[in-house]
Design a protein around this motif. Sequence first.
Motif: not given
Length: 762
Positions: A230, A335-336, A339, A361, A502
């Motif tokens: 990521r 944010e990761e 997720r 990512y 995503d």
Amino acid sequence: MANHGLSNRNNGQRLGITEPISLGGPTEYDVMKSQELEKYLQDAGLYESQEEAVSREEVLGRLDQIVKLWVKTISRAKGLNEQLVQEANAKIFTFGSYRLGVHGPGADIDTLCVGPRHATREEDFFGELHRMLVEMPEVTEVHPVPDAHVPVLRFKFNGVSIDLLYAKLSLWVIPEDLDISQDSILQNADEQTVRSLNGCRVTDQILRLVPNIQNFRTTLRCMRLWAKRRGVYSNVSGFLGGINWALLVARICQLYPNALPNMLVSRFFRVYTQWRWPNPVMLCAIEEGSLGLQVWDPRRNPKDRYHLMPIITPAYPCMNSSYNVSASTLRIMSEEFQRGREICEAMETDKADWDTLFEPYPFFEAYKNYLQIDISAENDDDLRKWKGWVESRLRQLTLKIERHTYNKLQCHPHPGEFSDKSKPFHCSYFMGLQRKQGVPANESGHFDIRLTVEEFKNSVNMYMLWKPGMLIHVSHVKRKNIPNFVFPGRVRPGRPVKITWDMKRASELKASGLAQPDKSDESKTVLNGSDDGSKRKRVDDNVESSLRNVKPRASFTGEVLEASSPISTLSSSSVKFDSMDMNRLVESQREKSDNNFVDSFKKCENSADIPSQNGENEVSSRCSPPTKAVPVAAVDASSSKEAEKMAIDNIMSGPYDSHQALPEELDELEDFEYRNQAKDFSGSTMDSQVETSKGNQPAAPITSNTGTGPSTGSYFNGGLEELEPAELMAPVSNGSSAPVAQRKPIIRLSLTSLAKATGKSS
């Protein structure tokens, strides 16, 4: 799986500064998913073969013999009698991923050589031992780095990469059973020795403070792979490195001591999405110690108050291992984490799998605009040194851009480097750019970062060890013009053939009306001084129409000016508004933080309530959060996320309510390894913090390179536009073509207004 993660160490003794959140054991689902995870990690090639493991053991054994021979050689050369020569000893310790047991094939081994008081670092370690290694046929690629913050000797031994540090103790004889975990080992040690010992001491302490080492290792392997996939695994880029991830995982293991890796991974994301940074993550209480070494303490050390994501090392002297984290990288990691939490929850209903969690990512698809930083040198050795220096400064470019745009233009640094094979001794770095979500396009206006980039290049060229041929070249590049050498096989990917998590998530948000509208045509960024006035499409023309509605998480909502434009589009009223808001924010934060520090640190006390690993009480001065009994039974009985959230809130209700970092203070958090390798324009050494502290002074005139000094870029890269010195000279506001006499970036004007509004001198 052995033990199924049940706590069988420490005789049921609590580990950590709080009670666990849950003592629940694994379910059949956890056992099955944990086995799936281990197989996934094995298939991903994260485990070395038995042959390689044996080879590493042999290399370490041989290295231990070499340092023992070395210390006897120098003892004899210094005139010690034969008895002392025979008693002279040195010892090899390991730390890092190898010591933690999470290293993979081809990984280097972090090692430490501990020697007696008469074996010096400069003359003996980097002198005699270096010569001995160079003369050995099995040793190759020897690179001493004696002037680093932590001096290191790098080499390959029978193909195994070794990073060797040195610690000189105050002992005449190093015993074979030396225990470096004792604080007394630091007595009379110099700073370089303390820093060199820190890696081993921290690693060993982590292994003592987790309830089940095997479950910890599997979970850490998982999180390291996830972070690399990521793009959030890099300490120097402002993300987190190996030791940071180890500490975060270890804390989750303490909070869920009987959980298997499947549950630990899920709880990792659940806890850290709810974590209120800058509350620190700590595995144990911070010990003041008796040696007077500085420890992380926001009460006494002003810089500690500006750390955004404190992750504290558990060995004395306790330090923040994540001082490099910036506002942008913290936002990206948050944010990761979110997720990851969503995917783990989807896995519980079979709507996702491990492949989904580990999807790479798509960095070069996520933004419309990038900065490309190219560096080159004359040879491999120069490039290695130049890369180390530039990498240590890249974080400063992120901080400068964000500060000079009031955090309205956000940067996402790619943690890796890329090499163009057609150019020898060359590598490139990239940063994604986007306007901050929620900032109206008409408020953000134009982002002029030309002078910011020039300031960064000037600071990089202040490298003390600069040599002719060391060049840096900063360009703006749009997504469609990203060079092919960054892609696997040097081939730009075509149409997406797989719908990723995503993409699906973005489509769902857009369908529900929660996605941010695309307003890329309303905000413009001055990078190259030109403007064609046209609107850009978000997705390349070759992408299927079904994917054009997908909004990437980090899409750029700005536009690049292609023609000459005024340096500033901020009106005086907008500057005044920003200044007033900033003033109120700063003052409220300071008042709140000061009150919190006064009140909460009254709770600090001398305690002996946390027993040591062997069951004996450690009596030391500690500043630790109050231990609150989390209602474990309620959490286990109800399995309620609300109860778990309350437990997490209780964990963070300690005295460390840190100050928030002010934009102008962020530059002070430097990369320690290179902090003393900058120079001023007269060639004298200067502290790296000085570079932005005098931003209101006239800048030195920009002159062309004559071959005797650093160049700011003298080659052209395909269709990319170089930010040349002439372009970086901003036009005057009345439309005249005459150059500005002195550099005044728009942020300097704004900060001057801010200073006047607050009644403080700039």
